[in-house]
Design a protein around this motif. Structure first.
Motif, PDB file in Angstrom:
ATOM      1  N   THR A   1       5.923  14.338  -5.514  1.00 12.69           N
ATOM      2  CA  THR A   1       5.460  13.732  -4.266  1.00 12.69           C
ATOM      3  C   THR A   1       4.316  14.530  -3.666  1.00 12.69           C
ATOM      4  O   THR A   1       3.301  13.971  -3.224  1.00 12.69           O
ATOM      5  CB  THR A   1       6.625  13.641  -3.260  1.00 12.69           C
TER       6      THR A   1
ATOM      7  N   GLN B   1       0.493  13.294  -2.881  1.00 13.80           N
ATOM      8  CA  GLN B   1      -0.101  13.416  -1.551  1.00 13.80           C
ATOM      9  C   GLN B   1      -1.428  14.171  -1.612  1.00 13.80           C
ATOM     10  O   GLN B   1      -2.405  13.787  -0.951  1.00 13.80           O
ATOM     11  CB  GLN B   1       0.870  14.127  -0.614  1.00 13.80           C
TER      12      GLN B   1
ATOM     13  N   ILE C   1       6.007  17.442   3.678  1.00 19.09           N
ATOM     14  CA  ILE C   1       7.174  16.576   3.420  1.00 19.09           C
ATOM     15  C   ILE C   1       8.306  16.850   4.409  1.00 19.09           C
ATOM     16  O   ILE C   1       8.729  15.959   5.143  1.00 19.09           O
ATOM     17  CB  ILE C   1       7.688  16.742   1.967  1.00 19.09           C
TER      18      ILE C   1
ATOM     19  N   PHE D   1      11.142   7.165   1.253  1.00 17.16           N
ATOM     20  CA  PHE D   1      10.473   6.767   0.014  1.00 17.16           C
ATOM     21  C   PHE D   1      10.691   5.280  -0.249  1.00 17.16           C
ATOM     22  O   PHE D   1       9.751   4.555  -0.595  1.00 17.16           O
ATOM     23  CB  PHE D   1      10.999   7.605  -1.155  1.00 17.16           C
TER      24      PHE D   1
ATOM     25  N   VAL E   1       6.283   7.677   2.758  1.00 19.92           N
ATOM     26  CA  VAL E   1       5.964   9.019   2.290  1.00 19.92           C
ATOM     27  C   VAL E   1       4.478   9.176   2.005  1.00 19.92           C
ATOM     28  O   VAL E   1       3.903  10.254   2.188  1.00 19.92           O
ATOM     29  CB  VAL E   1       6.794   9.354   1.032  1.00 19.92           C
TER      30      VAL E   1
ATOM     31  N   ARG F   1       3.215   5.542  -4.608  1.00 27.09           N
ATOM     32  CA  ARG F   1       4.620   5.265  -4.909  1.00 27.09           C
ATOM     33  C   ARG F   1       4.742   4.499  -6.216  1.00 27.09           C
ATOM     34  O   ARG F   1       5.634   4.785  -7.038  1.00 27.09           O
ATOM     35  CB  ARG F   1       5.236   4.466  -3.756  1.00 27.09           C
TER      36      ARG F   1
ATOM     37  N   MET G   1       4.455   6.844  -9.178  1.00 28.31           N
ATOM     38  CA  MET G   1       5.659   7.621  -9.437  1.00 28.31           C
ATOM     39  C   MET G   1       6.724   6.785 -10.127  1.00 28.31           C
ATOM     40  O   MET G   1       7.570   7.322 -10.852  1.00 28.31           O
ATOM     41  CB  MET G   1       6.199   8.225  -8.149  1.00 28.31           C
TER      42      MET G   1
END
Length: 376
Positions: free
Chosen positions: A75, A79, A210, A274, A279, A286, A289
């Motif tokens: 994550t 970012q 986060i 999430f 996020v 997203r 991922m």
């Protein structure tokens, strides 16, 4: 307002499930669970926080996230990619010095370490060996690196030392993007890239980007920072068989691949964010991922720092899918779309076979949890 009988029965069933976990599996010191679903939130625990003190485990106690940490590392990388600080598809030689990468990934005489990308590291497609589990097992079944951890239990491992150990003891499996092989070493490299491009310690980046924005006040990096609260300092201790794994300072080697301590409530807070796409700024992060790739294990695929379980292929027709991450220490942070449910917890024992065997490498608690949550 009266609580519906069905909710009360479900809560009692979850508590019985936890007690069953620690009573039938004699090696499990304690188990905890948090479930968040529409119209139903529940948290519970059973058993002991650790065998030495005999203190009871409580639902709000901390525990070792272990490989669940990988979803946070991935994550953070996504970012930073959104911020333009790194490129997932650029060779990591652009970020890390030759001293880290030379001779780390050599296949058929070609040294490809500088050309591995972050996307390959986060998706376990780099071909790098896994320092934690690869290599010829010792006579007692331990991996060579596990023997290092137990033979020198007070060592504080630095990430560069883990890379050096991998270079000296293991060889790469295949050329980058030519296959899939789980690699903790790859996530250590990802952590080093994060620190290189931001010039900040990894644990501070987790907190700034986060933990603090999502209100995860009980999560911290073990051995790199102090517990963030009194509650966070009370940690359920994991075991590997009879080995008190949580008592080893040498597990500082987990770092970006597994070094966080957390709570079930904090994990649920993250996963809910999430699921709701809160996020990232760009929803494509997203999606990246969750671009699943087969792992070679039936019913299990992997994205970037995320596991996906096809429950149909795992012998549970009608149950759909699960995704999130699990850990060597039988921790889990999972989302079940069929019930819009977030399921987080741990059994804190890596060698517990359990009485349910639907999912591997998921805690034996999870299949029974799904049955209790199943709509209708």
């Amino acid at each position: 307002m009266a609580i519906p009988l069905q909710a009360i029965e479900r809560e009692e069933a979850f508590q019985r499930l936890l007690y069953r976990s620690v009573t039938l599996q004699k090696t499990v010191p304690g188990a905890m669970l948090r479930v968040e679903a529409p119209g139903f939130n529940w948290a519970g625990a059973a058993g002991l926080r650790d065998r030495v003190s005999g203190a009871p485990l409580r639902p709000g106690d901390g525990f070792h996230a272990a490989s669940i940490t990988k979803m946070f590392t991935a994550t953070l990388c996504l970012q930073l990619a959104e911020d333009g600080e790194l490129d997932l598809d650029r060779g990591i030689g652009a970020y890390l010095p030759n001293s880290v990468l030379d001779d780390l990934h050599v296949v058929r005489g070609l040294d490809r370490g500088r050309f591995i990308t972050l996307r390959q590291l986060l998706g376990h497609t780099s071909g790098l060996a896994d320092h934690f589990s690869d290599g010829r097992p010792l006579d007692d079944g331990r991996s060579a690196f596990m023997a290092e951890l137990t033979n020198d239990p007070e060592r504080l491992w630095q990430p560069e030392a883990m890379i050096d150990w991998t270079r000296d003891h293991l060889t790469a499996h295949f050329a980058p993007a030519a296959g899939w092989h789980y690699s903790d070493t790859g996530f250590v490299l990802a952590g080093l890239v994060i620190e290189a491009v931001t010039t900040m310690p990894l644990h501070q980046l987790y907190r700034a980007k986060i933990f603090r924005p999502l209100g995860m006040h009980e999560t911290y990096m073990l051995f790199r920072e102090a517990p963030t609260s009194f509650a966070a300092a009370v940690v359920s201790q994991p075991y590997v068989g009879d080995l008190h794994y949580g008592g080893l300072r040498s597990i500082s080697a987990d770092w970006a691949s597994g070094g966080l301590v957390t709570t079930a409530a904090d994990l649920a807070r993250f996963l809910q964010a999430f699921v709701e796409d809160r996020v990232f700024r760009d929803h494509r992060s997203r999606q990246s991922m969750m671009a699943w790739r087969p792992t070679g294990e039936r019913g299990v695929s992997y994205g970037l720092g995320m596991r996906h379980f096809n429950l149909e292929e795992l012998g549970a027709p009608g149950f759909g899918e699960l995704w999130g991450h699990t850990s060597f220490l039988k921790g889990f942070m999972l989302y079940w779309p069929s019930a819009d449910a977030v399921i987080c917890g741990t059994e804190n024992q890596s060698e517990a076979a359990g009485v349910f065997s639907l999912l591997r490498p998921v805690s034996s608690l999870v299949p029974a949890i799904l049955r209790l949550l199943a709509p209708g």
